[in-house]
Design an enzyme around this catalytic site. Structure first.
Site, short mmCIF file in Angstrom:
data_model
loop_
_atom_site.label_atom_id
_atom_site.label_comp_id
_atom_site.label_asym_id
_atom_site.label_seq_id
_atom_site.Cartn_x
_atom_site.Cartn_y
_atom_site.Cartn_z
N ASP A 1 -5.62 -3.87 -2.02
CA ASP A 1 -5.57 -2.41 -2.21
C ASP A 1 -4.17 -1.96 -2.60
O ASP A 1 -4.01 -1.05 -3.43
CB ASP A 1 -6.07 -1.67 -0.98
N GLU B 1 0.83 -1.21 0.00
CA GLU B 1 0.00 0.00 0.00
C GLU B 1 0.87 1.26 0.00
O GLU B 1 0.64 2.19 -0.77
CB GLU B 1 -0.90 -0.03 1.23
#
Length: 338
Positions: free
Chosen positions: A114, A58
């Site tokens: 993500d 991330e």
């Protein structure tokens, strides 16, 4: 003469505001320099200073997005090379979610979707900005792998698995609504419409999961017994992960009551988290990045003056908070000021 004077004054007033607005919308390069100095190593690793100096896929994605935004190709390349060399999984095109300074550096080879999404989106943007087809090829490989392995239909909705392992069980499936990076999904939809369906389902799932006085959603949800509800295995808190929901929705030009609910809750309570079921609240304040997102929401819905912009700046102390600050400024530049 009087008429000419009034016309000149009016012309000055008309032209002054656009010039001011344009200045507000320009990327503030000093913020990127502060971020790089505080959190990006010479090798291209983004350091989580509040979490034992580990790194995440991330964080690499955040850094890569920001490097493109600030037209810093040298830093982008360092970030991308480090990510490939240290987080690339052997089994697919995705990335292990965590790197730690101690050995083994990658203790868990599971991915975080993500992080994969942010890296792929940054690569897409880098291809467009610097005309490097290698970036584009890598982005498409990541996107197609996610599409095959992490997007599923469930209970009439299209969902995103948070990782390859550990989120699907016999009688329940767990998701994180903070992983719905709406502007990235819009970009990915050129390859397949499943990303558009994923966006729509993200909003629909939120509709079904606004709880408590603040009408917010917990960081983790599950589909079980044929309905959506707070995940049993996590505290039902709206917290750090879900600050990103209004950020991504404004950035992706999505309308949802949660945006205003978030701003109202933060303005009223000024705490880091709330248990959306019991109403219990944190006893400490949220990080500055949370307030930057609240200001972004106000700017997007017109309740904050454009002249004010986002007043929150990075302080070089907290990687996650400063990431949210810079991303909020980036979203402001691209969506509110466009």
């Amino acid at each position: 003469m009087e008429i000419k004077f009034l016309s000149s004054s009016l012309l000055l007033a008309i032209t002054a505001f656009p010039l001011f607005a344009n200045a507000q919308c320009e990327p503030k390069h000093w913020m990127w320099h502060t971020y790089k100095k505080s959190f990006v190593t010479d090798e291209g690793r983004v350091v989580d200073t509040a979490n034992k100096r580990i790194s995440h896929s991330e964080g690499q994605g955040y850094g890569m997005l920001l490097a493109v935004h600030y037209d810093d190709k040298a830093t982008f390349n360092k970030l991308w090379v480090w990510t490939q060399n240290n987080l690339q999984r052997d089994v697919d095109e995705l990335f292990s979610w965590k790197w730690q300074p101690s050995t083994p550096h990658v203790p868990d080879k599971n991915n975080a979707s993500d992080g994969d999404i942010l890296v792929a989106w940054a690569l897409m943007r880098a291809e467009k900005q610097w005309r490097n087809e290698g970036y584009g090829r890598s982005a498409r490989n990541i996107i197609r792998t996610l599409q095959r392995s992490h997007i599923q239909r469930l209970g009439g909705e299209t969902i995103l698995l948070p990782g390859a392992h550990g989120f699907t069980f016999k009688e329940r499936t767990v998701v994180n609504p903070g992983y719905w990076v709406y502007p990235a999904f819009d970009a990915f939809s050129q390859y397949d419409k499943s990303w558009e369906r994923l966006s729509n389902s993200g909003l629909s799932i939120l509709d079904k999961n606004l709880y408590g006085d603040a009408k917010l959603t917990p960081d983790w949800l599950e589909y079980s017994r044929e309905k959506w509800q707070p995940a049993d295995s996590f505290a039902p808190q709206f917290s750090y992960s879900n600050y990103r929901i209004p950020l991504y929705m404004v950035w992706g030009e999505k309308q949802h009551p949660l945006n205003r609910n978030y701003q109202n809750w933060l303005g009223r309570d000024n705490v880091a988290w709330v248990d959306v079921i019991s109403g219990q609240k944190a006893t400490y304040q949220p990080p500055p990045g949370a307030n930057a997102i609240a200001q972004l929401v106000e700017l997007a819905d017109g309740t904050r003056s454009m002249k004010q912009g986002i007043s929150v700046s990075p302080d070089g102390k907290d990687y996650y908070s400063d990431s949210l600050v810079l991303l909020s400024h980036m979203a402001f530049t691209e969506r509110v000021c466009k």
